[in-house]
Design a protein around this motif. Structure first.
Motif, PDB file in Angstrom:
ATOM      1  N   ASP A  93      90.810 109.780 -30.391  1.00 40.68           N
ATOM      2  CA  ASP A  93      90.166 110.469 -29.271  1.00 40.68           C
ATOM      3  C   ASP A  93      89.026 111.348 -29.769  1.00 40.68           C
ATOM      4  N   LEU A  94      89.242 112.008 -30.910  1.00 40.32           N
ATOM      5  CA  LEU A  94      88.271 112.982 -31.408  1.00 40.32           C
ATOM      6  C   LEU A  94      88.276 112.997 -32.925  1.00 40.32           C
ATOM      7  N   LEU A  95      87.088 112.953 -33.506  1.00 41.48           N
ATOM      8  CA  LEU A  95      86.910 113.247 -34.918  1.00 41.48           C
ATOM      9  C   LEU A  95      86.251 114.614 -35.021  1.00 41.48           C
ATOM     10  N   VAL A  96      86.843 115.518 -35.786  1.00 42.72           N
ATOM     11  CA  VAL A  96      86.242 116.813 -36.068  1.00 42.72           C
ATOM     12  C   VAL A  96      85.659 116.743 -37.466  1.00 42.72           C
ATOM     13  N   SER A 132      89.373 125.684 -35.772  1.00 41.29           N
ATOM     14  CA  SER A 132      89.755 126.191 -34.450  1.00 41.29           C
ATOM     15  C   SER A 132      89.712 125.081 -33.413  1.00 41.29           C
ATOM     16  N   ILE A 133      88.667 124.269 -33.444  1.00 37.03           N
ATOM     17  CA  ILE A 133      88.580 123.137 -32.515  1.00 37.03           C
ATOM     18  C   ILE A 133      89.763 122.195 -32.721  1.00 37.03           C
ATOM     19  N   ALA A 134      90.074 121.900 -33.974  1.00 42.39           N
ATOM     20  CA  ALA A 134      91.183 120.993 -34.273  1.00 42.39           C
ATOM     21  C   ALA A 134      92.505 121.539 -33.754  1.00 42.39           C
ATOM     22  N   SER A 135      92.727 122.841 -33.884  1.00 37.57           N
ATOM     23  CA  SER A 135      93.964 123.436 -33.393  1.00 37.57           C
ATOM     24  C   SER A 135      94.089 123.280 -31.887  1.00 37.57           C
ATOM     25  N   HIS A 136      93.017 123.536 -31.161  1.00 35.01           N
ATOM     26  CA  HIS A 136      93.050 123.390 -29.700  1.00 35.01           C
ATOM     27  C   HIS A 136      93.195 121.927 -29.301  1.00 35.01           C
ATOM     28  N   ALA A 137      92.531 121.021 -30.033  1.00 27.89           N
ATOM     29  CA  ALA A 137      92.614 119.597 -29.713  1.00 27.89           C
ATOM     30  C   ALA A 137      94.030 119.065 -29.938  1.00 27.89           C
ATOM     31  N   ALA A 138      94.658 119.506 -31.016  1.00 31.24           N
ATOM     32  CA  ALA A 138      96.028 119.073 -31.293  1.00 31.24           C
ATOM     33  C   ALA A 138      96.969 119.565 -30.204  1.00 31.24           C
ATOM     34  N   ALA A 139      96.801 120.815 -29.792  1.00 34.32           N
ATOM     35  CA  ALA A 139      97.667 121.354 -28.748  1.00 34.32           C
ATOM     36  C   ALA A 139      97.466 120.633 -27.420  1.00 34.32           C
ATOM     37  N   ALA A 140      96.261 120.082 -27.220  1.00 33.45           N
ATOM     38  CA  ALA A 140      95.974 119.344 -25.986  1.00 33.45           C
ATOM     39  C   ALA A 140      96.495 117.911 -26.040  1.00 33.45           C
ATOM     40  N   GLY A 141      97.071 117.505 -27.163  1.00 34.87           N
ATOM     41  CA  GLY A 141      97.649 116.181 -27.272  1.00 34.87           C
ATOM     42  C   GLY A 141      96.656 115.077 -27.594  1.00 34.87           C
ATOM     43  N   LEU A 142      95.464 115.446 -28.074  1.00 37.45           N
ATOM     44  CA  LEU A 142      94.463 114.436 -28.408  1.00 37.45           C
ATOM     45  C   LEU A 142      94.814 113.757 -29.723  1.00 37.45           C
ATOM     46  N   ARG A 143      94.515 112.469 -29.824  1.00 37.23           N
ATOM     47  CA  ARG A 143      94.652 111.743 -31.089  1.00 37.23           C
ATOM     48  C   ARG A 143      93.458 112.149 -31.955  1.00 37.23           C
ATOM     49  N   LEU A 144      93.749 112.785 -33.055  1.00 44.28           N
ATOM     50  CA  LEU A 144      92.766 113.613 -33.745  1.00 44.28           C
ATOM     51  C   LEU A 144      92.680 113.267 -35.224  1.00 44.28           C
ATOM     52  N   ARG A 145      91.477 113.382 -35.792  1.00 43.61           N
ATOM     53  CA  ARG A 145      91.293 113.301 -37.244  1.00 43.61           C
ATOM     54  C   ARG A 145      90.305 114.386 -37.634  1.00 43.61           C
ATOM     55  N   VAL A 146      90.608 115.138 -38.695  1.00 51.20           N
ATOM     56  CA  VAL A 146      89.764 116.245 -39.140  1.00 51.20           C
ATOM     57  C   VAL A 146      89.301 115.959 -40.562  1.00 51.20           C
ATOM     58  N   GLY A 153      83.464 105.216 -48.376  1.00 49.30           N
ATOM     59  CA  GLY A 153      83.174 104.006 -47.637  1.00 49.30           C
ATOM     60  C   GLY A 153      84.130 103.640 -46.533  1.00 49.30           C
ATOM     61  N   GLU A 154      85.207 104.396 -46.309  1.00 48.44           N
ATOM     62  CA  GLU A 154      86.130 104.057 -45.229  1.00 48.44           C
ATOM     63  C   GLU A 154      85.506 104.405 -43.877  1.00 48.44           C
ATOM     64  N   VAL A 155      85.756 103.569 -42.888  1.00 46.65           N
ATOM     65  CA  VAL A 155      85.162 103.726 -41.567  1.00 46.65           C
ATOM     66  C   VAL A 155      86.244 104.097 -40.552  1.00 46.65           C
ATOM     67  N   PHE A 156      85.931 105.088 -39.712  1.00 44.06           N
ATOM     68  CA  PHE A 156      86.840 105.536 -38.659  1.00 44.06           C
ATOM     69  C   PHE A 156      86.114 105.473 -37.328  1.00 44.06           C
ATOM     70  N   ALA A 157      86.813 105.040 -36.302  1.00 47.20           N
ATOM     71  CA  ALA A 157      86.236 104.958 -34.963  1.00 47.20           C
ATOM     72  C   ALA A 157      86.860 106.019 -34.070  1.00 47.20           C
ATOM     73  N   ALA A 158      86.048 106.574 -33.177  1.00 45.88           N
ATOM     74  CA  ALA A 158      86.535 107.596 -32.255  1.00 45.88           C
ATOM     75  C   ALA A 158      85.711 107.576 -30.980  1.00 45.88           C
ATOM     76  N   ARG A 159      86.341 107.985 -29.906  1.00 49.75           N
ATOM     77  CA  ARG A 159      85.631 108.063 -28.632  1.00 49.75           C
ATOM     78  C   ARG A 159      84.690 109.256 -28.597  1.00 49.75           C
ATOM     79  N   THR A 160      85.074 110.351 -29.245  1.00 50.64           N
ATOM     80  CA  THR A 160      84.206 111.535 -29.275  1.00 50.64           C
ATOM     81  C   THR A 160      84.188 112.109 -30.686  1.00 50.64           C
ATOM     82  N   VAL A 161      83.140 112.884 -30.961  1.00 50.42           N
ATOM     83  CA  VAL A 161      82.973 113.543 -32.259  1.00 50.42           C
ATOM     84  C   VAL A 161      82.571 114.989 -32.015  1.00 50.42           C
ATOM     85  N   ALA A 162      83.155 115.913 -32.787  1.00 53.73           N
ATOM     86  CA  ALA A 162      82.728 117.310 -32.788  1.00 53.73           C
ATOM     87  C   ALA A 162      82.175 117.638 -34.162  1.00 53.73           C
TER      88      ALA A 162
END
Length: 417
Positions: free
Chosen positions: A3-6, A15-29, A124-133
């Motif tokens: 859902d979101l890459l930080v 701080s963004i990652a903490s709020h995103a995790a609490a919101a239940g978003l599938r997250l990578r930081v 070189g690893e590639v990650f896909a996400a719907r949104t980026v912060a």
């Protein structure tokens, strides 16, 4: 797909990652936690902000700086500056407790793809996400004056290039600038035996006052309330109402950005400078060239000066063209404001749907608070709400700028908050 890459693991990214995790978003930081604070500030420096204005933000307010200090058997008191080392350790503690894992690899590229974005890491690893912060801090925006830019790094550095100043012990160093970084760097150099001088364009140095007591008569608080950026109603507005600040006309925001909270030294460094550092005011370097043993500076308002090394404590310029990790086709389509920084909407979304920005790069839109840790609290909660809104709306592929130069979030809303 996430859902979101930080991208970035400093105070804003964490701080963004903490709020995103609490919101239940599938997250990578991604990012080395607190890297700027650990690697780019000399030992012995202090945090300029008050301890109570230096918390990272989690939704439950559990992982605050005062809680960290209490767990160590110390206190975070009003009017007592916090060492940078302690603040960096606090950030690492916050990351362990409030963020669900941080990938310490560096993201080297971000490009649009159908339905969102893809990010490439240093290996070189590639990650896909719907949104980026993007919460990349200040290091991409280092500003060195033009006369000094062509000189090698063994002769000229930026103040943020140093974690250890001991290499300059016994040498001759000229610090350029009149703000906190310049003044504290010069003080630390003098205290370790460096022959140091300070050059500043301004005709005088500005110093912040000792903060008034936290508890004081009501009439004093009403006249000049405390805020995360200092006392007074104007500072309170900048610190506590960045959402309203963004509604000001752009010319007004531009004027405030260039004048508010300008270069000034903390009260606790003043004696250390005035008693130990020669200061040359009203002087500006016009040209510089390498000479045997160092650098020769031509200085407007004075004669030439030779020194072994120059440290430019000349701040940062957050412009769109310095967001080098963004693919050209993405970066080039971002709408900008008058100072060259990307335009952002009311929830920090850029003109590319799904690409959100945080920190210094948003100061033109949301005000001076975005230059300080204090701004992370407003940013984190507001940005994550914007991410959730964007996820509900869907993320088209590619970067789409609104024709009149506004951010898409300046257009009428189509979904509930």
């Amino acid at each position: 797909m996430y859902d979101l890459l930080v991208v970035g693991a400093g105070p804003y990214g964490l701080s963004i990652a903490s709020h995103a995790a609490a919101a239940g978003l599938r997250l990578r930081v991604f990012g080395r936690p607190m890297a700027s604070w650990r690697d780019h500030m000399p030992a012995g420096m202090y945090l300029k902000s008050e301890p109570w204005a230096s918390h990272l933000s989690d939704p439950d307010r559990r992982w605050r700086l005062d809680a960290y200090c209490a767990g160590r058997g110390t206190t975070a008191r009003h009017g007592e500056p916090i060492p940078v080392e302690v603040f960096a350790e606090y950030g690492l503690w916050f990351a362990r407790n409030a963020v669900p894992g941080v990938d310490e690899r560096t993201v080297t590229g971000i490009a649009p793809r159908t339905g969102g974005f893809e990010a490439v890491t240093e290996d070189g690893e590639v990650f896909a996400a719907r949104t980026v912060a993007l919460a990349v801090g200040v290091m991409p925006f280092v500003e060195i004056p033009p006369p000094l830019r062509g000189l090698p790094r063994d002769l000229v550095t930026h103040s943020s290039h140093h974690h250890d100043l001991s290499r300059f012990g016994g040498r001759d160093v000229t610090v350029i600038g009149g703000g906190q970084a310049a003044l504290e760097t010069a003080a630390l150099l003098a205290e370790q035996g460096t022959r140091v001088r300070l050059l500043a364009r301004a005709d005088r140095l500005c110093w912040n006052d000792v903060p008034p007591p936290w508890r004081r008569p009501r009439w004093q608080s009403a006249r000049a309330p405390h805020s995360g950026l200092g006392c007074g109603w104007r500072n309170w507005f900048y610190a506590e109402r960045p959402g309203l600040y963004r509604r000001l006309p752009e010319p007004t925001r531009a004027r405030i950005a260039s004048t508010a909270l300008g270069p000034a030294g903390a009260w606790w460094v003043r004696d250390r400078v005035e008693t130990a550092v020669p200061v040359r005011l009203g002087q500006e370097v016009t040209t510089a060239r390498a000479v045997p043993g160092g650098v020769r500076l031509e200085v407007r308002g004075a004669g030439p000066l030779e020194t072994e090394h120059v440290i430019a404590a000349t701040g940062f310029r957050a412009s769109r063209d310095r967001l080098g990790m963004l693919a050209d086709e993405l970066r080039g389509t971002l709408a900008v404001v008058g100072d060259g920084s990307p335009a952002v909407g009311r929830d920090f979304e850029s003109s590319c749907p799904g690409l959100f920005l945080a920190g210094l790069v948003t100061a033109s839109g949301f005000g001076p608070a975005m230059r300080f840790v204090h701004g992370a609290t407003f940013t984190a909660g507001t940005l994550v709400k914007g991410v959730r809104r964007r996820l509900r709306a869907g993320v088209p592929g590619g970067a789409i700028a609104v024709p009149d130069g506004r951010s898409r979030q300046d257009a009428p809303d189509t979904l509930p908050a």
